[in-house]
Scaffold this motif. Structure first.
Motif, short mmCIF file in Angstrom:
data_model
loop_
_atom_site.label_atom_id
_atom_site.label_comp_id
_atom_site.label_asym_id
_atom_site.label_seq_id
_atom_site.Cartn_x
_atom_site.Cartn_y
_atom_site.Cartn_z
N VAL A 67 0.86 -1.17 0.00
CA VAL A 67 0.00 0.00 0.00
C VAL A 67 0.90 1.23 0.00
CG1 VAL A 67 -1.94 -1.13 1.15
CG2 VAL A 67 -0.15 -0.04 2.52
N ALA A 68 0.29 2.38 -0.15
CA ALA A 68 1.08 3.60 -0.16
C ALA A 68 0.29 4.74 0.46
CB ALA A 68 1.49 3.98 -1.58
N LEU A 69 1.02 5.61 1.13
CA LEU A 69 0.44 6.88 1.54
C LEU A 69 0.37 7.79 0.33
CD1 LEU A 69 2.12 7.83 4.95
CD2 LEU A 69 -0.34 7.64 4.51
N LEU A 70 -0.77 8.37 0.10
CA LEU A 70 -0.94 9.33 -0.98
C LEU A 70 -1.17 10.70 -0.38
CD1 LEU A 70 -1.58 10.43 -3.83
CD2 LEU A 70 -3.92 9.57 -3.52
N ALA A 71 -0.36 11.65 -0.78
CA ALA A 71 -0.54 13.04 -0.39
C ALA A 71 -0.75 13.87 -1.64
CB ALA A 71 0.66 13.55 0.38
N TYR A 72 -1.79 14.68 -1.64
CA TYR A 72 -2.04 15.52 -2.81
C TYR A 72 -2.51 16.90 -2.36
CZ TYR A 72 -6.94 14.19 -1.96
OH TYR A 72 -8.17 13.97 -1.40
N ALA A 73 -2.18 17.88 -3.18
CA ALA A 73 -2.60 19.25 -2.90
C ALA A 73 -4.10 19.38 -3.14
CB ALA A 73 -1.83 20.24 -3.78
N ARG A 74 -4.82 19.95 -2.21
CA ARG A 74 -6.28 20.00 -2.32
C ARG A 74 -6.73 20.82 -3.52
NH1 ARG A 74 -7.62 21.29 4.07
NH2 ARG A 74 -6.58 19.44 4.92
N ASP A 75 -6.04 21.89 -3.81
CA ASP A 75 -6.43 22.75 -4.92
C ASP A 75 -5.83 22.31 -6.25
OD1 ASP A 75 -7.81 24.32 -3.10
OD2 ASP A 75 -6.09 25.64 -2.75
N GLU A 76 -4.89 21.38 -6.21
CA GLU A 76 -4.23 20.91 -7.42
C GLU A 76 -3.88 19.43 -7.23
OE1 GLU A 76 -0.32 21.98 -10.20
OE2 GLU A 76 -0.74 23.12 -8.36
N PRO A 77 -4.87 18.54 -7.37
CA PRO A 77 -4.63 17.12 -7.07
C PRO A 77 -3.52 16.49 -7.90
CG PRO A 77 -6.98 17.58 -7.25
CD PRO A 77 -6.27 18.81 -7.70
N ALA A 78 -3.24 17.05 -9.08
CA ALA A 78 -2.17 16.47 -9.89
C ALA A 78 -0.81 16.59 -9.19
CB ALA A 78 -2.11 17.15 -11.25
N ARG A 79 -0.68 17.55 -8.29
CA ARG A 79 0.55 17.66 -7.50
C ARG A 79 0.42 16.69 -6.33
NH1 ARG A 79 2.57 23.33 -4.91
NH2 ARG A 79 2.37 23.95 -7.10
N ALA A 80 1.07 15.56 -6.46
CA ALA A 80 0.88 14.48 -5.49
C ALA A 80 2.19 13.71 -5.32
CB ALA A 80 -0.23 13.53 -5.94
N ALA A 81 2.25 12.94 -4.25
CA ALA A 81 3.42 12.10 -3.97
C ALA A 81 2.94 10.85 -3.24
CB ALA A 81 4.46 12.84 -3.14
N SER A 444 -12.62 14.00 -9.26
CA SER A 444 -13.69 14.19 -8.27
C SER A 444 -14.26 15.60 -8.29
CB SER A 444 -13.16 13.86 -6.87
OG SER A 444 -12.14 14.76 -6.48
N ARG A 445 -13.55 16.55 -8.89
CA ARG A 445 -14.07 17.91 -8.96
C ARG A 445 -15.28 18.02 -9.88
NH1 ARG A 445 -11.50 20.95 -13.44
NH2 ARG A 445 -10.20 19.51 -14.62
N TRP A 446 -15.49 16.99 -10.73
CA TRP A 446 -16.61 17.03 -11.65
C TRP A 446 -17.90 16.47 -11.05
CZ3 TRP A 446 -15.77 20.14 -15.42
CH2 TRP A 446 -14.49 20.25 -15.99
N GLY A 447 -17.80 15.68 -9.97
CA GLY A 447 -19.01 15.13 -9.39
C GLY A 447 -18.69 14.07 -8.36
N THR A 448 -19.71 13.63 -7.67
CA THR A 448 -19.53 12.65 -6.60
C THR A 448 -19.78 11.23 -7.06
OG1 THR A 448 -21.82 12.97 -5.91
CG2 THR A 448 -20.14 14.32 -4.83
N THR A 449 -20.35 11.05 -8.25
CA THR A 449 -20.54 9.71 -8.82
C THR A 449 -19.87 9.67 -10.19
OG1 THR A 449 -22.63 10.23 -9.94
CG2 THR A 449 -22.75 9.50 -7.63
N VAL A 450 -19.61 8.46 -10.66
CA VAL A 450 -18.95 8.31 -11.95
C VAL A 450 -19.82 8.88 -13.06
CG1 VAL A 450 -18.04 6.65 -13.61
CG2 VAL A 450 -17.66 6.29 -11.18
#
Length: 733
Positions: A67-81, A444-450
């Motif tokens: 497994v992995a810890l995922l950290a992402y910027a709330r305003d820019e999810p593409a910035r992640a580690a 997820s910024r586009w909606g809460t369901t697929v």
């Protein structure tokens, strides 16, 4: 193991630093042994310090590494580690030990908010560089071999020795500014832990950082100055599934290991490691219907142990088991060895996270849908054939197309292994990549369901200024495949408006085939697309009105592009089977074919289409071919005409002897210079024929026409019998 004493007025706190390599099974065993002996009340682990709230999930029953810890910027999810953990990662084992023994545990590295704010790679490759120097000093050209032999198969704790070696290397090589800030933060956390009252503190960190945390920590002011002013971003941290093959990434704890499957085996099978490994290899080969017996396993184990003894190693390592596998179990076949390497040495194990793990609502909906449709996340690629006449397969297709619109490429379209010419079948290749977790957060910024998210992203793209007509038609096709019915009316309106404003006939022709396919595909999925019919009719009317003018004054490249568009529209209208539309289109082609002021490629192509549809008779078509090849036009112009007429249809020459004679006579009569000029066009024309067509055409050119075998004369069996009887009796028949 290194002790450090932190002086206080009452009693010094005992600090022991365990320098490890990330994802090392030997290090993991050594850490567990050291923790059991030391029994600390607090365990500090190298990792983002703002991840402490999600650390208790490590002991959940349904949390299965990797497994992995995922950290992402709330305003820019593409910035992640990511910070990955395997079962054999020392950090993972230290986390679980601390929770199972009621010790306080926390991370001590820079918080993810600072690491992401620094806009640089979170991972640390300097450790491997320094350990590479150690490997070369020990006589090993490869770091993996050195670490495997010295640490992973070792039984003694070598923390002190590794720390001393790293201290010497740091003095010669030095560290970068980012590493200095990380270590400053670790010391600050260590000071705060002692101040909070911890008496026995264990620190588990990368070997390179161990020298910076041993001995006296010194004053806090210099470390505070290093950390002052570091940029931060608002971040969210959670757990996501990971895979063994992704442990080689340079993000977070990526250590560049090349054999995670082997390391997992070393950690989970400490007894009879080599024999158990070859048993797993045999199982993999047997699954491929290869004959592997217990005798092979015994012989491979002996060979690996012998190689280790000859090389002065206590036990067989990865090099020895690979060589024994190749020689004994694979009979020297590197293809089979590659299979074993992919399945076992690297492995594609995909972990799972606890249901209590915080996630975005979109991911929750995706997991719910996938579970109901029996789609399981797997790190191994697998083919999924869908029969769209089945309700569950339609739902699966719908989900995968919606994910594709959101940029979540869990499934990718593939070629089906099942023969089918209908539109009721789809084939996908499914493979879950850990990075898709970031894609889910971004979407997820586009909606809460697929469904709602996919519909929102389609609506957003359709309303963007400057979107091309072809892009809109493609978007409509994809929305239909995803069954986003609420977006269809707005897309049809947008296409209608874009078509009315677009005056480029080539653009209109490029859009029409997609619209026709969309109308036809709706029959399979049961979507009402009657509103799209009038758009197709309006588009065809504009194409037919504008094509005669569009073919005028074109160079060769533009004519080639227009021929392709004409071919596509012609095939699309044949698929549509609308008599009114077909007649309108053929009338337009007739007007083009009768002109002599345009590129011969287009005249030849339209003439061929009219012949194939019966609008032009065989005799009239032959007359037009003869006229095009007659005296009065240049050789290159004639070649262009023939390219348009014959391109993609070699059988016409084979079966039409009159046409063959015309073309043969024309080519045979070319001068040397003319032949050189037309050769590129002729090569393209005849090169487009299928192999069988070229072979038959070659036989025709050589005069080797296939002849029917004459039937043998009838045999009068009664006469034969009478003759034989008369001969026996000595009389005449």
């Amino acid at each position: 193991m290194t002790d450090a004493l932190f002086d206080r007025a009452d009693a010094p706190a005992e600090i022991r630093v365990f320098g490890i390599r990330h994802h090392g099974p030997g290090s993991a065993r050594a850490v567990l042994q050291a923790l059991a002996e030391f029994e600390p009340d607090t365990v500090l682990i190298e990792g983002p310090s703002d991840a402490d709230p999600v650390l208790p999930l490590t002991v959940a029953d349904d949390m299965v590494p990797p497994v992995a810890l995922l950290a992402y910027a709330r305003d820019e999810p593409a910035r992640a580690a990511f910070w990955p953990f395997a079962a054999f990662s020392p950090e993972w084992q230290a986390l679980r030990w601390a929770y199972l023994h009621d010790a306080d545990v926390r991370f001590c590295d820079l918080p993810a908010s600072m690491s992401l704010g620094a806009e640089r790679e979170v991972g640390d490759r300097a450790t491997d560089n320094l350990l590479g120097i150690l490997a070369r000093a020990g006589g090993y050209s490869d770091f993996e071999q050195w670490w495997d032999a010295v640490v992973e198969h070792g039984t003694a704790q070598a923390f002190d020795e590794i720390t001393d070696a790293m201290r010497a290397l740091r003095e010669n090589v030095g560290i970068d500014d980012h590493t200095a800030r990380r270590e400053a933060h670790m010391r600050q956390v260590l000071r705060a832990t002692v101040k909070a009252g911890a008496r026995a503190i264990a620190v588990v960190c990368g070997a390179m950082h161990a020298p910076a945390l041993t001995g006296r920590l010194g004053p806090a002011a210099p470390d505070a100055r290093l950390l002052k002013g570091m940029p931060k971003v608002k971040t969210t941290l959670t757990w996501v599934p990971w895979s063994h093959s992704r442990l080689s990434l340079s993000s977070g704890y990526g250590a560049g290991i090349t054999s995670p499957g082997w390391y997992h085996h070393l950690f989970t099978q400490p007894a009879d490691t080599t024999a158990r490994w070859f048993t797993r290899v045999a199982r993999v080969l047997r699954e491929e219907d290869l004959p592997v017996s217990s005798a092979h396993i015994i012989e491979a184990t002996r060979l690996a142990d012998t190689l280790a003894a000859l090389r002065g190693r206590a036990v067989a390592g990865l090099d020895e088991v690979v060589e024994a596998t190749r020689s004994v179990l694979c009979d020297g076949d590197d293809v089979l060895l590659g299979l074993v390497s992919r399945r076992l040495v690297v492995g594609e194990a995909l972990g799972s996270v606890s249901e209590d793990t915080p996630t975005v609502p979109l991911d929750t909906d995706l997991q719910r849908n996938a579970k109901s449709l029996r789609l399981k996340r797997s790190a191994e690629a697998r083919h999924l054939d869908l029969d769209l006449r089945r309700e569950i397969d339609v739902a699966r297709s719908r989900l995968l197309h919606r994910l594709a619109l959101l940029g979540i490429d869990w499934g990718r379209p593939a070629e089906s292994e099942v023969r089918s010419t209908g539109t009721f079948r789809e084939t996908w290749t499914l493979r879950w990549e850990p990075e898709l977790s970031v894609a889910i957060v971004e979407a997820s910024r586009w909606g809460t369901t697929v469904e709602s998210a996919a519909g929102a992203t389609v609506a957003d793209r359709a309303t963007r200024s400057g979107i091309a007509l072809a892009d809109l038609t493609e978007l409509l096709e994809r929305a239909l495949l995803a069954d986003l019915r609420t977006t269809i009316p707005s897309l049809v309106t947008a296409i209608d408006a874009a078509a009315a404003l677009d005056h480029d006939v080539l653009h209109l022709m490029s859009a029409l085939p997609t619209l026709v396919r969309t109308v036809r595909y709706g029959d399979v999925r049961g979507t009402d697309l009657s509103s799209l019919e009038h758009v197709c009719d309006a588009l065809l009317a504009r194409v037919c009105a504008g094509l005669p003018a569009a073919v005028t004054g074109l160079d060769h490249d533009a004519a080639d592009a227009l021929r392709t568009a004409i071919d596509d529209v012609h095939l699309a209208l044949a698929l549509r089977e609308d008599p009114t539309a077909t007649v309108r289109w053929l009338d337009t082609l007739t007007s083009v074919s009768e002109r002599d002021d345009i590129d011969g490629l287009l005249v030849g192509r339209t003439t061929r289409m009219l012949r194939d549809t019966g609008r032009l008779g065989e005799y009239e078509a032959s007359v037009r071919v003869a006229r095009a090849l007659s005296v009065g036009s240049s050789a290159p112009a004639k070649a262009r005409w023939i390219d348009g007429f014959l391109g993609g249809g070699g059988l016409l020459l084979v079966h039409d002897s009159a046409l063959f004679d015309l073309v043969d006579e024309w080519i045979s009569g070319l001068t040397d210079d003319d032949f050189v000029d037309v050769l590129p066009v002729l090569r393209r024309t005849f090169g487009s024929f299928a192999f069988g067509e070229r072979r038959l055409l070659g036989q025709t050119v050589r005069g080797e026409r296939t002849r029917r075998t004459e039937a043998p004369p009838a045999v009068d069996r009664g006469r034969i019998a009478l003759t034989a009887t008369a001969s026996i009796l000595g009389v005449s028949a």
